[in-house]
Write a protein that holds these residues in place. Structure first.
Motif, PDB file in Angstrom:
ATOM      1  N   TYR B  50      -2.200  -5.894  70.266  1.00 19.28           N
ATOM      2  CA  TYR B  50      -3.624  -5.997  69.965  1.00 19.28           C
ATOM      3  C   TYR B  50      -4.548  -5.816  71.158  1.00 19.28           C
ATOM      4  CZ  TYR B  50      -2.346  -7.337  65.292  1.00 19.28           C
ATOM      5  OH  TYR B  50      -1.838  -7.312  64.026  1.00 19.28           O
ATOM      6  N   ALA B  51      -4.009  -5.896  72.385  1.00 19.80           N
ATOM      7  CA  ALA B  51      -4.881  -5.796  73.552  1.00 19.80           C
ATOM      8  C   ALA B  51      -5.656  -4.482  73.530  1.00 19.80           C
ATOM      9  CB  ALA B  51      -4.069  -5.907  74.838  1.00 19.80           C
ATOM     10  N   ASN B  52      -4.941  -3.411  73.216  1.00 21.14           N
ATOM     11  CA  ASN B  52      -5.589  -2.096  73.195  1.00 21.14           C
ATOM     12  C   ASN B  52      -6.660  -2.040  72.106  1.00 21.14           C
ATOM     13  OD1 ASN B  52      -6.120   0.725  72.963  1.00 21.14           O
ATOM     14  ND2 ASN B  52      -4.262   1.051  74.157  1.00 21.14           N
ATOM     15  N   ARG B  53      -6.345  -2.576  70.932  1.00 18.36           N
ATOM     16  CA  ARG B  53      -7.265  -2.534  69.807  1.00 18.36           C
ATOM     17  C   ARG B  53      -8.508  -3.389  70.105  1.00 18.36           C
ATOM     18  NH1 ARG B  53      -4.608  -3.994  64.138  1.00 18.36           N
ATOM     19  NH2 ARG B  53      -3.095  -2.513  64.946  1.00 18.36           N
ATOM     20  N   TYR B  58      -8.785   0.701  79.039  1.00 19.92           N
ATOM     21  CA  TYR B  58      -9.163   0.356  80.410  1.00 19.92           C
ATOM     22  C   TYR B  58      -9.009  -1.146  80.654  1.00 19.92           C
ATOM     23  CZ  TYR B  58     -12.414  -0.710  84.229  1.00 19.92           C
ATOM     24  OH  TYR B  58     -12.982  -1.181  85.368  1.00 19.92           O
ATOM     25  N   ARG B  59      -9.488  -1.929  79.695  1.00 19.68           N
ATOM     26  CA  ARG B  59      -9.389  -3.383  79.884  1.00 19.68           C
ATOM     27  C   ARG B  59      -7.954  -3.864  79.733  1.00 19.68           C
ATOM     28  NH1 ARG B  59     -14.999  -4.799  76.981  1.00 19.68           N
ATOM     29  NH2 ARG B  59     -16.280  -4.374  78.804  1.00 19.68           N
ATOM     30  N   VAL B 335      -9.993 -14.239  88.465  1.00 16.25           N
ATOM     31  CA  VAL B 335     -11.346 -13.982  88.977  1.00 16.25           C
ATOM     32  C   VAL B 335     -11.330 -12.829  89.978  1.00 16.25           C
ATOM     33  CG1 VAL B 335     -13.202 -14.950  90.379  1.00 16.25           C
ATOM     34  CG2 VAL B 335     -12.150 -16.326  88.581  1.00 16.25           C
ATOM     35  N   LEU B 336     -10.368 -12.872  90.900  1.00 15.23           N
ATOM     36  CA  LEU B 336     -10.368 -11.875  91.968  1.00 15.23           C
ATOM     37  C   LEU B 336      -9.846 -10.510  91.515  1.00 15.23           C
ATOM     38  CD1 LEU B 336      -9.356 -13.962  95.082  1.00 15.23           C
ATOM     39  CD2 LEU B 336     -11.598 -13.184  94.355  1.00 15.23           C
ATOM     40  N   THR B 337      -9.293 -10.422  90.303  1.00 14.11           N
ATOM     41  CA  THR B 337      -8.949  -9.115  89.766  1.00 14.11           C
ATOM     42  C   THR B 337     -10.129  -8.542  89.004  1.00 14.11           C
ATOM     43  OG1 THR B 337      -6.746 -10.035  89.442  1.00 14.11           O
ATOM     44  CG2 THR B 337      -7.141  -7.844  88.563  1.00 14.11           C
ATOM     45  N   ILE B 338     -10.816  -9.405  88.273  1.00 19.23           N
ATOM     46  CA  ILE B 338     -11.951  -8.932  87.464  1.00 19.23           C
ATOM     47  C   ILE B 338     -13.144  -8.603  88.354  1.00 19.23           C
ATOM     48  CG2 ILE B 338     -13.638  -9.640  85.735  1.00 19.23           C
ATOM     49  CD1 ILE B 338     -11.455 -11.189  84.351  1.00 19.23           C
ATOM     50  N   LEU B 339     -13.357  -9.431  89.368  1.00 23.68           N
ATOM     51  CA  LEU B 339     -14.569  -9.317  90.179  1.00 23.68           C
ATOM     52  C   LEU B 339     -14.789  -7.912  90.745  1.00 23.68           C
ATOM     53  CD1 LEU B 339     -16.785 -11.376  90.920  1.00 23.68           C
ATOM     54  CD2 LEU B 339     -15.671 -11.592  93.137  1.00 23.68           C
ATOM     55  N   PRO B 340     -13.788  -7.326  91.430  1.00 18.41           N
ATOM     56  CA  PRO B 340     -14.028  -5.983  91.971  1.00 18.41           C
ATOM     57  C   PRO B 340     -14.331  -4.960  90.878  1.00 18.41           C
ATOM     58  CG  PRO B 340     -12.033  -6.927  92.876  1.00 18.41           C
ATOM     59  CD  PRO B 340     -12.459  -7.816  91.775  1.00 18.41           C
ATOM     60  N   GLU B 341     -13.726  -5.148  89.691  1.00 19.78           N
ATOM     61  CA  GLU B 341     -13.988  -4.226  88.587  1.00 19.78           C
ATOM     62  C   GLU B 341     -15.398  -4.422  88.057  1.00 19.78           C
ATOM     63  OE1 GLU B 341     -11.996  -1.862  87.792  1.00 19.78           O
ATOM     64  OE2 GLU B 341     -10.357  -2.547  89.080  1.00 19.78           O
TER      65      GLU B 341
END
Lengths: 238, 391
Positions: B50-53, B58-59, B335-341
C-alpha cells in the motif's frame, strides 16, 4: 595459611616503579589496613590484587591459588570485591540498578537477589529509601555506602576498600567505619586502604605502613597506633 | 474472618498486585515475545502493498531510505550509545555489507538463474506490486535475505577485527582507528576492476570475480531487491534486537561500561569482551543495512558515497536522538531523512537550516532529544501506564 598472600610484588606504570617488593598477608576474618602518604603505593596494591593492573613481578595468592595473571572478572568470581577510590558508582543508573550490577558475576534468581539486597540494605538503611533514585543524585556519603553495598552483592570473601573516608564529613566517616566493622563481624575479611590513620587503626586488627612503594612497618594495629614514629609521621602527635 | 473487611476494601488493588507477581503461562509469554515480530512483518507487508498506492513512488523510496537509516542509527547506538565508545566508521561496515551482498546477488544470480536480472517475487518487487505479473515467489526471494545475512556476517567479522584495538584504545584514539578503517575499506574497494557483464562471467573462478566489483565507477547493474517489505522487516528485527539487548544482562553490562569503566571492571564485568561484542553486533546490522542500500531503487552502489561523511550522518542521528535511546535514534533517523527532502525546494539554504538545527539542538539539549531514555519512559507515558503512581 592466610586468605590473601601478596609476595614480593613489583608494579610499574610505564617507566615508573610504583611498588617495590611489597609483601602483605591478610588472615581470614581480619581487618587489615594499609597506611601511607600519597603515592606510597596503597591503591596500586589493591588494583594489583583485583587484577585492574598486572604486576611485573611477584605473586598474589588468594586461598592458596595464584591470581595475579587472572582478568578482573575471574577474580571477582573467586570472591574478591574491590571498591575503587572515589567511589566509582554508575551515576546514570538508579540505586537499584547499581546494586543489580554488583550481583553481575553471581547469576542469582530474582528471589535470591531480593534476599541479598535485603541483607545488604539492612546495613545501609538510607539506600533502601532511594532505590529508584539515580545514583548520581546521592550525597557523597550515600554514594560511598552504595559503592560498598554494591561490592557486597557479589558475596565477596575478601573486600578491598580504597579510602572509604575520602571527602566525607567526620560524622559520616564514623558511620562508614561502624559499618565496616559490622561487615567484618559477619565473616568478610577486609583489606582497607586509608589516609585517615586514626580511624583505620581503630578499626583494624593489623596494619602495614607503606612508603615510596615498599612496606616499612608491619604490626598489630594497637601497637602501630602507639608507635612513636607512626604517631609523629602520620598522627601529628608527639 | 477477621481480615475479610480489609481485603474487600481494596479488591482491585490486591488482585492486581497478586497477578503481577505470577509468571504468565508459557504460551502467553511466547505470544508476548513473538508479538513484535508478527506486528513488524505485518506492517512490512502492509507497506509493501500500500505504500505506493498511498504515498506514491517517490515517497515510498523516502520511506525505504528512512528504514535503512533507522537500522544504521539504531545499530550505531549500540556502540556509541550503550557502550559509550566513539566509532566514526559505521559507513565502513555498511560498505562491507553492501559489497558482500551485492557480490552475492550479482554473480550469484548469474550462476543460479543464468543472468544478473531481478528474479524476485511480489514481496521483493519495488515497482507497484499490483502492476507486476511476475510470480508470487521466486528463487531471488531466498537469495536476497541470504545475501543480506552474509553481508551482515562479513561486516560482523570486520567489526570483531576493528573491535579488538578497542581493548587498548579510548575516546579520540578509538575514533581515529574506526575512521581509518572506514577509509581503508573505501580505498580498497576503489582499487577493484570493472564489473563483468553477462557472457564475460561464465568460466571465471569465483575468487577472480572478487576483484570485479566496480572500483571507483561503482557497482553498477545490481538487481533491485530492497522493497518496502525487506527493509521494514529488517527494521523490525533490528529495533527488536536492540531493545531486547538493552533490557538484558548484556545491555546492562554495556551501559555499565559506558557509565564507569573501572567500576564495571571491579564488579567483574569483562569490559573488553563487551566492547568487542558491541562492535560485532553493530557491524552486523550495519552490514545488513548496506545490503539493503546496495539493492535500493535509484541508488548506484559506490564506495565513495560510503565514506566518512556517511558515517557522520549516522552519528548525528544517534547524537540528536540521544545516546543510548532506541526510540530517540528512530525519531532522529526519520527527521533527518525527511528534512533534506522537505527542504529541497529551498536547496540553497538547506545545509544552513540543517546546521542551525544541530547548533540549536546542542545548546538546548546537549543530551539529545531523549537522552538515555525511551519515549515510553517520558513522564507523560509513565503516568498513564502506572495509573498516576510514579515508580
Amino acid at each position: 595459611m592466610a586468605l590473601l598472600e601478596i609476595h614480593n610484588l613489583d608494579v610499574h606504570y610505564g617507566a615508573i616503579q610504583a611498588l617495590r617488593g611489597v609483601s602483605v598477608s591478610v588472615e581470614q576474618g581480619k581487618i587489615v589496613t594499609m597506611l601511607g602518604a600519597n603515592g606510597a603505593g596503597k591503591s596500586t596494591t589493591l588494583r594489583a590484587v583485583s587484577g585492574l593492573i598486572r604486576p611485573t613481578r611477584g605473586e598474589v595468592r588468594f586461598d592458596g591459588k595464584p591470581i595475579h595473571n587472572l582478568p578482573p572478572h575471574r577474580i571477582v568470581e573467586m570472591g574478591i570485591s574491590h571498591v575503587p577510590e572515589g567511589r566509582g558508582i554508575f551515576p546514570g543508573f538508579t540505586v537499584e540498578e547499581n546494586l543489580q550490577a554488583g550481583a553481575y558475576v553471581r547469576k542469582m534468581s530474582h528471589g535470591e537477589f531480593e534476599r541479598e539486597r535485603g541483607r545488604v540494605t539492612k546495613l545501609f538503611p538510607v539506600l533502601k529509601e532511594r532505590l529508584a533514585q539515580p545514583a548520581g543524585t546521592l550525597s557523597g556519603g550515600e554514594q560511598q555506602m552504595l559503592a560498598i553495598a554494591r561490592a557486597l552483592l557479589s558475596k565477596p570473601r575478601l573486600l578491598l576498600l580504597d579510602e572509604p573516608s575520602l571527602g566525607l564529613a567526620p560524622l559520616i566517616v564514623q558511620v562508614i567505619f561502624r559499618i565496616i566493622r559490622e561487615i567484618n563481624q559477619t565473616g568478610t575479611t577486609i583489606l582497607l586502604v586509608e589516609q585517615n590513620i586514626h580511624m583505620a587503626l581503630n578499626a583494624a586488627h593489623e596494619g602495614y605502613v607503606l612508603e615510596a612503594g615498599s612496606v616499612v612497618m608491619k604490626d598489630e594495629a594497637t601497637k602501630l597506633a602507639a608507635n612513636d614514629d607512626v604517631r609523629k609521621a602520620y598522627l601529628g602527635v608527639g | 474472618m477477621a481480615d475479610s473487611p480489609t481485603t474487600t476494601a481494596r479488591p482491585i488493588a490486591s488482585i492486581r498486585a497478586r497477578t503481577l507477581q505470577l509468571t504468565p503461562p508459557r504460551w502467553v509469554a511466547f505470544c508476548r515475545g513473538a508479538a513484535p515480530i508478527v506486528i513488524g512483518v505485518a506492517l512490512a507487508v502492509l507497506l509493501q502493498f500500500y505504500a505506493n498506492r498511498w504515498f506514491g513512488g517517490y515517497r515510498e523510496k523516502i520511506l525505504i531510505d528512512i528504514g535503512i537509516n533507522i537500522i544504521l542509527a539504531v545499530s550505531l547506538n549500540i556502540v556509541n550509545g550503550y557502550t559509550g565508545q566513539f566509532s566514526i566508521g559505521h559507513a565502513g561496515f555498511m560498505a562491507v555489507g553492501a559489497y558482500t551482498a551485492g557480490f552475492i546477488m550479482y554473480y550469484g544470480s548469474f550462476w543460479l538463474f543464468g543472468d544478473t536480472q531481478f528474479h524476485g517475487g511480489i514481496l521483493s518487487a519495488t515497482t507497484d506490486p499490483r502492476g507486476l505479473h511476475g510470480p508470487g515467489f521466486s528463487g531471488g526471494d531466498l537469495l536476497f535475505p541470504a545475501a543480506l545475512i552474509a553481508g551482515g556476517l562479513v561486516a560482523a567479522l570486520f567489526g570483531f577485527i576493528v573491535g579488538l584495538p578497542s581493548l587498548r584504545l579510548r575516546g579520540d584514539y578509538l575514533a581515529i582507528v574506526t575512521l581509518g578503517f572506514g577509509e581503508i575499506v573505501r580505498v580498497v574497494i576503489e582499487t577493484t576492476g570493472t564489473v563483468l557483464a553477462g557472457d564475460e562471467i561464465g568460466g571465471q573462478p569465483w575468487y577472480r570475480l572478487l576483484n570485479r566489483v566496480g572500483g571507483p565507477m561503482g557497482f553498477g547493474g545490481l538487481p533491485i531487491y530492497a522493497s518496502s517489505f525487506w527493509v521494514w522487516v529488517c527494521v523490525a528485527a533490528t529495533v527488536l534486537a536492540a531493545y531486547r539487548i538493552k533490557a538484558s544482562t548484556m545491555g546492562r553490562a554495556f551501559l555499565a561500561v559506558r557509565e564507569n569503566e573501572i567500576a564495571a571492571a571491579s564488579l567483574g564485568v569483562p569490559i573488553t569482551r563487551y566492547k568487542v561484542r558491541a562492535f560485532v553486533i553493530a557491524a552486523f546490522f550495519a552490514g545488513v543495512a548496506g545490503g539493503l542500500f546496495a539493492h535500493e531503487i535509484g541508488n548506484m552502489l559506490n564506495a565513495g558515497e560510503l565514506g566518512f561523511l556517511k558515517s557522520f550522518d549516522i552519528i548525528i542521528m544517534v547524537v540528536l536522538g540521544g545516546m543510548g535511546s532506541i526510540s530517540g535514534a528512530v525519531v532522529a533517523a526519520i527527521v533527518l531523512t525527511i528534512l533534506p527532502e522537505a527542504l529541497r525546494s529551498v536547496s540553497e539554504f538547506r545545509m544552513i537550516a540543517y546546521a542551525l538545527l544541530l547548533i540549536v539542538m546542542m545548546i538546548a539539549r546537549p543530551q539529545g532529544l531523549l537522552g538515555i531514555h525511551e519515549m515510553w519512559d517520558l513522564p507523560y507515558f509513565r503516568r498513564r501506564r502506572t495509573g498516576g503512581k510514579t515508580a
